[in-house]
Design an enzyme around this catalytic site. Structure first.
Site, mmCIF file in Angstrom:
data_model
loop_
_atom_site.group_PDB
_atom_site.id
_atom_site.type_symbol
_atom_site.label_atom_id
_atom_site.label_comp_id
_atom_site.label_asym_id
_atom_site.label_seq_id
_atom_site.Cartn_x
_atom_site.Cartn_y
_atom_site.Cartn_z
ATOM 1 N N SER A 281 36.028 71.825 103.130
ATOM 2 C CA SER A 281 37.178 71.086 102.656
ATOM 3 C C SER A 281 36.762 69.695 102.168
ATOM 4 O O SER A 281 35.936 69.583 101.268
ATOM 5 C CB SER A 281 38.229 71.013 103.772
ATOM 6 O OG SER A 281 39.464 70.556 103.293
ATOM 7 N N ASP A 338 42.790 80.519 98.401
ATOM 8 C CA ASP A 338 42.849 79.186 99.002
ATOM 9 C C ASP A 338 43.229 78.166 97.930
ATOM 10 O O ASP A 338 42.426 77.863 97.040
ATOM 11 C CB ASP A 338 41.487 78.852 99.615
ATOM 12 C CG ASP A 338 41.455 77.467 100.246
ATOM 13 O OD1 ASP A 338 42.506 76.809 100.294
ATOM 14 O OD2 ASP A 338 40.370 77.055 100.687
ATOM 15 N N HIS A 398 42.479 78.787 104.210
ATOM 16 C CA HIS A 398 41.586 77.636 104.077
ATOM 17 C C HIS A 398 40.698 77.431 105.296
ATOM 18 O O HIS A 398 39.720 76.689 105.236
ATOM 19 C CB HIS A 398 42.412 76.372 103.828
ATOM 20 C CG HIS A 398 41.592 75.155 103.549
ATOM 21 N ND1 HIS A 398 40.711 75.072 102.490
ATOM 22 C CD2 HIS A 398 41.500 73.967 104.204
ATOM 23 C CE1 HIS A 398 40.123 73.881 102.490
ATOM 24 N NE2 HIS A 398 40.577 73.198 103.526
#
Length: 437
Positions: A281, A338, A398
């Site tokens: 991320s 995602d 995610h």
């Protein structure tokens, strides 16, 4: 708008890679895996090199024990796994050796989450829960052969209004622990890897100030020492802020990285070396920026590779060109379900002019500071291919655990999961048997 997340706490390592049932995720590997076991061979013989650093020192390495067939794979192919040939022929179908390396680096990222103190009532909120000497052991990575040499902190450059002083202190936490540097120290592991590997691992977004920086999604010029192309290379504003901002008591993440890498390069100047920057991320975006900074700052840097999970977009087309020119290798693991991997900004395709978008209009669009570029080589997966994940939420799509599970079970674009491969093989075997009935 950038929504880079990563605040879901990973489960125990024993459940990290097994989100589906045994029937759905049956292992039918097409080649024998050998990366899990440690070799006792002390040779650091290498057959290929694409790095001036490794070329310089390779002649100093001698073989001391005979090689066994099962120990050849990683030590002989590590530069390909690190992207020396841009992972050609390794991603579709996914090479088993590369799979193991991706999962190995994913565990280092997982450790960065496990080390972080999420408890807002704690005096050590947003700091590392463990000492450097015990960090990997506490996170279940005792036998990796790596030793943590540096803790890393990121600082937000956003100045909050005065009224925020009435809010809880954790809301305005400006600087937080975001990852670490670890160096492989075990001789057997170095022999197995084929070189001494340095890992820089980053977690995803966890604090309020990091969320605020995520929302600062317009592109901004890199500083002069990071952009030899006179401010044509641009990256996301909040990302650059987290990387370069400092406080009166804590250096910037950039300064910490440069200082530690400089020490490592001097200490291991006579050895084959690799630097692998990995993250999830927000950490994936920081990994790309960090790798660019290393290859720009150190003229004789070794092979620098990014292995990122679920990362948002980082910079513009000129930034991508600078990465490619410097030799930085970027492997992005992307879950097509995602949404974080599709932000911030938007992408103007390379052939857009030929498709009808005029040069003038394209330049005007790019001047809006919202036109990003996809960077590096992509390993595209899909949580819809796994029945247990197909109806998952955005957070599930995610989650780092999801990414590691998908990597562990991916076969190819035509046969997404190993369970699918097993069914295909079983069906072929049944048809073959019927021919002889």
């Amino acid at each position: 708008m950038k929504l880079g997340t990563g605040i879901l706490r990973p489960s125990s390592s024993s459940n990290l890679l097994h989100g589906c049932s045994n029937n759905q995720c049956a292992a039918t590997s097409n080649s024998q895996k050998v990366v899990g076991s440690k070799s006792k061979i002390l040779s650091l013989n290498m057959t290929t090199t694409n790095s001036s650093w490794n070329s310089k020192v390779i002649s100093n390495i001698n073989s001391t024990l005979p090689l066994q067939p099962k120990t050849l794979k990683l030590r002989d192919k590590w530069m390909e796994f690190q992207g020396s040939k841009n992972w050609e022929g390794l991603l579709d179908p996914l090479d088993d050796g590369l799979r193991d390396e991706i999962l190995r680096y994913g565990q280092f990222v997982d450790a960065s989450y496990r080390c972080f103190d999420f408890d807002t009532s704690s005096l050590d909120y947003a700091m590392c829960r463990y000492q450097k000497s015990s960090m990997l052991t506490q996170c279940g990575l005792k036998n990796t052969g790596y030793k943590v040499t540096k803790s890393l902190h990121a600082t937000s450059g956003v100045q909050l209004p005065n009224w925020t002083e009435k809010m809880p202190s954790w809301v305005s936490t400006q600087s937080s622990w975001i990852g670490y540097v670890a160096v492989c120290q075990d001789k057997n592991e170095i022999a197995r890897l084929g070189r001494r590997d340095v890992v820089i691992a980053y977690r995803g977004t966890a604090t309020c100030m990091e969320w605020i920086e995520n929302l600062r999604a317009t592109l901004t010029c890199l500083p002069g020492d990071m952009a030899p192309d006179n401010c044509q290379s641009m990256v996301q504003s909040g990302l650059l802020s987290l990387y370069t901002s400092t406080t009166g008591t804590r250096p910037s993440l950039q300064d910490s990285i440069r200082d530690e890498v400089n020490k490592i390069l001097q200490k291991y100047a006579d050895e084959p070396l690799s630097i692998t920057v990995t993250g999830h991320s927000l950490g994936a975006a920081l990994a790309t920026l960090t790798a660019h900074d290393i290859t720009t700052t150190f003229k004789h840097a070794p092979l620098v590779t990014v292995v990122s999970f679920g990362g948002p977009r980082v910079g513009n087309k000129n930034f991508r060109c600078q990465l490619e020119k410097s030799g930085t290798k970027v492997l992005r693991i992307v879950n097509s379900d995602d949404p974080i991997t599709k932000v911030p900004g938007f992408v103007v395709e390379e052939n857009s002019t030929a498709a009808g978008l005029s040069n003038w209009l394209q330049r005007r669009v790019e001047d809006t500071q919202w036109v990003y570029a996809e960077i590096g080589k992509e390993l595209r997966l899909s949580s819809r291919d796994c029945p247990q994940l197909s109806n998952g939420s955005v957070a599930t799509c995610h989650d780092l655990k999801t990414y590691l599970h998908l990597v562990d079970n991916f076969v190819s674009s035509n046969c997404p999961l190993r369970a699918t491969a097993k069914r295909v093989l079983d069906r072929a075997q049944e048809e073959k048997q019927q021919l002889f009935v």
